[in-house]
Write a protein that holds these residues in place. Structure first.
Motif, PDB file in Angstrom:
ATOM      1  N   GLY A  77     -17.775 -52.396  -0.733  1.00 56.51           N
ATOM      2  CA  GLY A  77     -19.031 -52.058  -0.075  1.00 56.51           C
ATOM      3  C   GLY A  77     -19.022 -52.417   1.398  1.00 56.51           C
ATOM      4  O   GLY A  77     -19.536 -51.663   2.236  1.00 56.51           O
ATOM      5  N   PHE A  78     -18.425 -53.561   1.719  1.00 53.58           N
ATOM      6  CA  PHE A  78     -18.336 -53.976   3.120  1.00 53.58           C
ATOM      7  C   PHE A  78     -17.466 -53.015   3.923  1.00 53.58           C
ATOM      8  O   PHE A  78     -17.824 -52.615   5.038  1.00 53.58           O
ATOM      9  CB  PHE A  78     -17.777 -55.392   3.207  1.00 53.58           C
ATOM     10  N   LEU A  79     -16.330 -52.618   3.346  1.00 57.16           N
ATOM     11  CA  LEU A  79     -15.456 -51.668   4.034  1.00 57.16           C
ATOM     12  C   LEU A  79     -16.147 -50.315   4.200  1.00 57.16           C
ATOM     13  O   LEU A  79     -15.995 -49.644   5.235  1.00 57.16           O
ATOM     14  CB  LEU A  79     -14.141 -51.508   3.265  1.00 57.16           C
ATOM     15  N   GLY A  80     -16.924 -49.912   3.203  1.00 55.09           N
ATOM     16  CA  GLY A  80     -17.684 -48.670   3.321  1.00 55.09           C
ATOM     17  C   GLY A  80     -18.724 -48.757   4.424  1.00 55.09           C
ATOM     18  O   GLY A  80     -18.963 -47.789   5.156  1.00 55.09           O
ATOM     19  N   HIS A  81     -19.348 -49.930   4.546  1.00 55.68           N
ATOM     20  CA  HIS A  81     -20.330 -50.132   5.613  1.00 55.68           C
ATOM     21  C   HIS A  81     -19.666 -50.041   6.984  1.00 55.68           C
ATOM     22  O   HIS A  81     -20.193 -49.394   7.903  1.00 55.68           O
ATOM     23  CB  HIS A  81     -21.003 -51.496   5.431  1.00 55.68           C
ATOM     24  N   LEU A  82     -18.511 -50.675   7.129  1.00 51.26           N
ATOM     25  CA  LEU A  82     -17.786 -50.612   8.392  1.00 51.26           C
ATOM     26  C   LEU A  82     -17.355 -49.183   8.713  1.00 51.26           C
ATOM     27  O   LEU A  82     -17.365 -48.764   9.870  1.00 51.26           O
ATOM     28  CB  LEU A  82     -16.560 -51.526   8.349  1.00 51.26           C
ATOM     29  N   GLN A  83     -16.972 -48.442   7.679  1.00 51.24           N
ATOM     30  CA  GLN A  83     -16.570 -47.053   7.886  1.00 51.24           C
ATOM     31  C   GLN A  83     -17.719 -46.237   8.461  1.00 51.24           C
ATOM     32  O   GLN A  83     -17.512 -45.333   9.278  1.00 51.24           O
ATOM     33  CB  GLN A  83     -16.083 -46.444   6.567  1.00 51.24           C
ATOM     34  N   HIS A  84     -18.933 -46.573   8.037  1.00 51.56           N
ATOM     35  CA  HIS A  84     -20.104 -45.845   8.541  1.00 51.56           C
ATOM     36  C   HIS A  84     -20.463 -46.265   9.956  1.00 51.56           C
ATOM     37  O   HIS A  84     -20.923 -45.454  10.765  1.00 51.56           O
ATOM     38  CB  HIS A  84     -21.290 -46.094   7.615  1.00 51.56           C
ATOM     39  N   GLU A  85     -20.247 -47.554  10.292  1.00 52.19           N
ATOM     40  CA  GLU A  85     -20.707 -48.090  11.562  1.00 52.19           C
ATOM     41  C   GLU A  85     -19.654 -48.052  12.668  1.00 52.19           C
ATOM     42  O   GLU A  85     -19.986 -48.263  13.828  1.00 52.19           O
ATOM     43  CB  GLU A  85     -21.167 -49.553  11.374  1.00 52.19           C
ATOM     44  N   TRP A  86     -18.398 -47.785  12.343  1.00 49.70           N
ATOM     45  CA  TRP A  86     -17.344 -47.992  13.326  1.00 49.70           C
ATOM     46  C   TRP A  86     -17.470 -47.087  14.549  1.00 49.70           C
ATOM     47  O   TRP A  86     -17.138 -47.493  15.665  1.00 49.70           O
ATOM     48  CB  TRP A  86     -15.966 -47.820  12.678  1.00 49.70           C
ATOM     49  N   VAL A  87     -18.002 -45.876  14.375  1.00 50.69           N
ATOM     50  CA  VAL A  87     -18.131 -44.972  15.515  1.00 50.69           C
ATOM     51  C   VAL A  87     -19.147 -45.513  16.517  1.00 50.69           C
ATOM     52  O   VAL A  87     -18.897 -45.556  17.728  1.00 50.69           O
ATOM     53  CB  VAL A  87     -18.517 -43.557  15.048  1.00 50.69           C
ATOM     54  N   ASP A 137     -20.342 -38.207  14.351  1.00 52.43           N
ATOM     55  CA  ASP A 137     -20.169 -39.471  13.633  1.00 52.43           C
ATOM     56  C   ASP A 137     -18.764 -39.609  13.062  1.00 52.43           C
ATOM     57  O   ASP A 137     -18.511 -40.481  12.227  1.00 52.43           O
ATOM     58  CB  ASP A 137     -21.207 -39.597  12.514  1.00 52.43           C
ATOM     59  N   ALA A 138     -17.840 -38.770  13.527  1.00 48.20           N
ATOM     60  CA  ALA A 138     -16.462 -38.829  13.028  1.00 48.20           C
ATOM     61  C   ALA A 138     -15.519 -39.533  13.999  1.00 48.20           C
ATOM     62  O   ALA A 138     -14.465 -40.029  13.587  1.00 48.20           O
ATOM     63  CB  ALA A 138     -15.939 -37.414  12.756  1.00 48.20           C
ATOM     64  N   PHE A 139     -15.898 -39.587  15.291  1.00 47.47           N
ATOM     65  CA  PHE A 139     -15.009 -40.170  16.292  1.00 47.47           C
ATOM     66  C   PHE A 139     -15.847 -40.645  17.476  1.00 47.47           C
ATOM     67  O   PHE A 139     -16.836 -39.987  17.840  1.00 47.47           O
ATOM     68  CB  PHE A 139     -13.975 -39.134  16.753  1.00 47.47           C
ATOM     69  N   PRO A 140     -15.471 -41.766  18.130  1.00 48.95           N
ATOM     70  CA  PRO A 140     -16.229 -42.268  19.293  1.00 48.95           C
ATOM     71  C   PRO A 140     -15.916 -41.487  20.563  1.00 48.95           C
ATOM     72  O   PRO A 140     -15.256 -41.977  21.483  1.00 48.95           O
ATOM     73  CB  PRO A 140     -15.776 -43.730  19.393  1.00 48.95           C
ATOM     74  N   PHE A 141     -16.385 -40.256  20.624  1.00 52.52           N
ATOM     75  CA  PHE A 141     -16.055 -39.378  21.735  1.00 52.52           C
ATOM     76  C   PHE A 141     -16.529 -39.928  23.078  1.00 52.52           C
ATOM     77  O   PHE A 141     -15.826 -39.815  24.094  1.00 52.52           O
ATOM     78  CB  PHE A 141     -16.671 -37.985  21.516  1.00 52.52           C
ATOM     79  N   LEU A 142     -17.725 -40.515  23.107  1.00 51.76           N
ATOM     80  CA  LEU A 142     -18.297 -40.940  24.384  1.00 51.76           C
ATOM     81  C   LEU A 142     -17.491 -42.088  24.992  1.00 51.76           C
ATOM     82  O   LEU A 142     -17.128 -42.058  26.171  1.00 51.76           O
ATOM     83  CB  LEU A 142     -19.755 -41.353  24.184  1.00 51.76           C
TER      84      LEU A 142
END
Length: 449
Positions: A87-97, A279-284
């Motif tokens: 669950g923690f890794l899933g949360h990070l996956q959502h927030e990393w961008v 929300d797939a890549f930190p473009f900015l």
């Protein structure tokens, strides 16, 4: 330490904390709570209180709070993405961008700010600014206007860089608070001026429905701008003449324009044409750094700034990650009172999840909400990314007590601006928000994740 406690009590910081706790009641009966308040909120509140009291150890406090909250979620409640480590890794996956974008912007704009400072433009500005308190006021107006089309971090850093030059590096904390307020207020009525208003735009809110936030932001600027400029003039008068021998380095000016153009262009293109990939890549953040690196043959960045900039950025990211783990499932019923209260909550709580929840719930006047969650973060130095970024240039700003005491005019200006907007424009709530069919088909973005 004792003096800090006195200042915090005098400025009623506990009321802000209480607003944070009781604005978001527990909605999961099975979740552990104390007096109806989820334990996560209590841990987060203690972290914020630690930041307020121990402002010379903010990074250690923030990291300790992040560790404690993460451990509690791992062992007790789990995350939105699931329980345990998965669950923690899933949360990070959502927030990393979001986190990576913010890290890229904070570090990149720290280097951009130094490019601007070394361009010598801040040293020749005294020729254009009035010689008394009105010079400080005009600088705040400049930051306000810049932030309407630039990221508020960039506008605040540019304003802080200019202030350091024209005030001989003696900048009053009340004036620093005003710079942050000007950057946040200037972006509140523009869909390209702030992350929260851009989120609204992506989700289908018309730019015209956000624009009237300026009916609050402009009166607020007129109020805090005058008081802050007079504070600064009494503390350290503005430099009357340009520094001897100052000559504009147009190559650095070109680099600053190039980096800002890359950031703005990327933001507009991604959010209007390819929002489904936002929300797939930190473009900015990536765009800022690509522009920086491409400009290296012209002028090298000041890499020695990175250690302090990294420390400040890690601090902010720790608080943002803590906020993302809070069990915020629902806002109170949409009303002008709720929008007004969210301004105070945003001083200590990340305004991005607040905006996402408001978009899901609907029924808000989007201009009033944009002003509330945008300007409200100016009331405490870590309440917005612009405040954290500016504190990297001026470490003395990292005191909640000093910020609230010296920057009292920002809080009063928020209240004045909000009620001027209600009087002049009124409260015009929209129906529960749905994306328009065209936007829904082209950019299927979900903000409720």
């Amino acid at each position: 330490m004792r003096s800090n406690l006195v200042m915090i009590r005098a400025t009623k910081l506990p009321l802000l904390f209480a607003g944070l706790l009781f604005t978001f009641p527990a909605h999961a009966a099975e979740a552990p709570a104390l007096f109806g308040i989820p334990i996560e909120f209590i841990l987060f509140g203690l972290t914020l209180l630690g930041v307020a009291l121990f402002h010379h150890h903010t990074l250690a406090v923030a990291l300790s709070g992040l560790f404690t909250i993460t451990l509690y979620k791992l062992l007790v409640t789990g995350f939105h993405a699931g329980s345990g480590l998965a669950g923690f890794l899933g949360h990070l996956q959502h927030e990393w961008v979001v986190l990576t974008n913010l890290l890229g912007l904070l570090l990149g704009f720290a280097l951009l700010s130094r490019h601007f400072e070394e361009s010598q433009i801040p040293k020749i500005l005294p020729c254009w600014l009035p010689d008394d308190w009105k010079g400080g006021f005009m600088l705040l107006v400049m930051v306000f206007v810049l932030s309407s089309f630039l990221d508020n971090i960039a506008a605040a850093l540019i304003g802080g860089t200019v202030a350091a030059s024209v005030f001989h590096r003696r900048v009053h904390i009340g004036y620093l608070a005003a710079i942050v307020a000007a950057s946040n207020g200037g972006g509140s009525g523009s869909v390209v001026g702030d992350t929260t208003t851009t989120m609204m735009w992506i989700d289908g809110v018309s730019p015209a429905d956000v624009f009237h936030a300026y009916a609050a932001a402009i009166p607020a600027l007129l109020f805090f701008g005058v008081f802050a400029a007079r504070q600064q003039q009494a503390f350290a008068p503005i430099q009357k003449d340009a520094s001897a021998g100052a000559r504009v380095d147009w190559a650095r000016v070109a680099i600053v324009v190039w980096i800002l153009a890359a950031a703005i262009g990327t933001n507009v293109i991604i959010n209007t044409r390819y929002a489904e990939f936002s929300d797939a890549f930190p473009f900015l953040g990536a765009a800022v750094w690509v522009a920086l690196l491409l400009a290296m043959p012209l002028r090298k960045p000041e890499w020695s700034l990175m250690p302090e900039a990294i420390k400040g950025s890690v601090f902010l990211l720790s608080l943002v990650l803590c906020a993302s783990m809070m069990p915020v499932e629902k806002l109170p019923a949409a009303s002008w009172q709720t929008a007004f209260g969210l301004g105070f909550v945003s001083a200590v709580f990340d305004n991005i999840p607040l905006t996402a929840l408001a978009l899901k719930q609907g029924g808000y006047d989007w201009g009033a909400l944009a002003y509330g969650v945008g300007f409200g973060g100016s009331m405490i130095w870590f309440g917005s990314s612009a405040g954290v970024a500016l504190s990297n240039l001026f470490p003395e700003a990292r005191s909640v007590g000093a910020w609230l005491k010296s920057g009292w005019h920002v809080t009063v200006a928020y209240i004045i601006g909000f009620f001027v907007m209600l009087t002049v424009v009124g409260w015009h709530p929209h129906a529960p928000h749905k994306m328009t069919p065209a936007i829904h088909n082209e950019h299927p973005v979900s903000l409720n994740q």
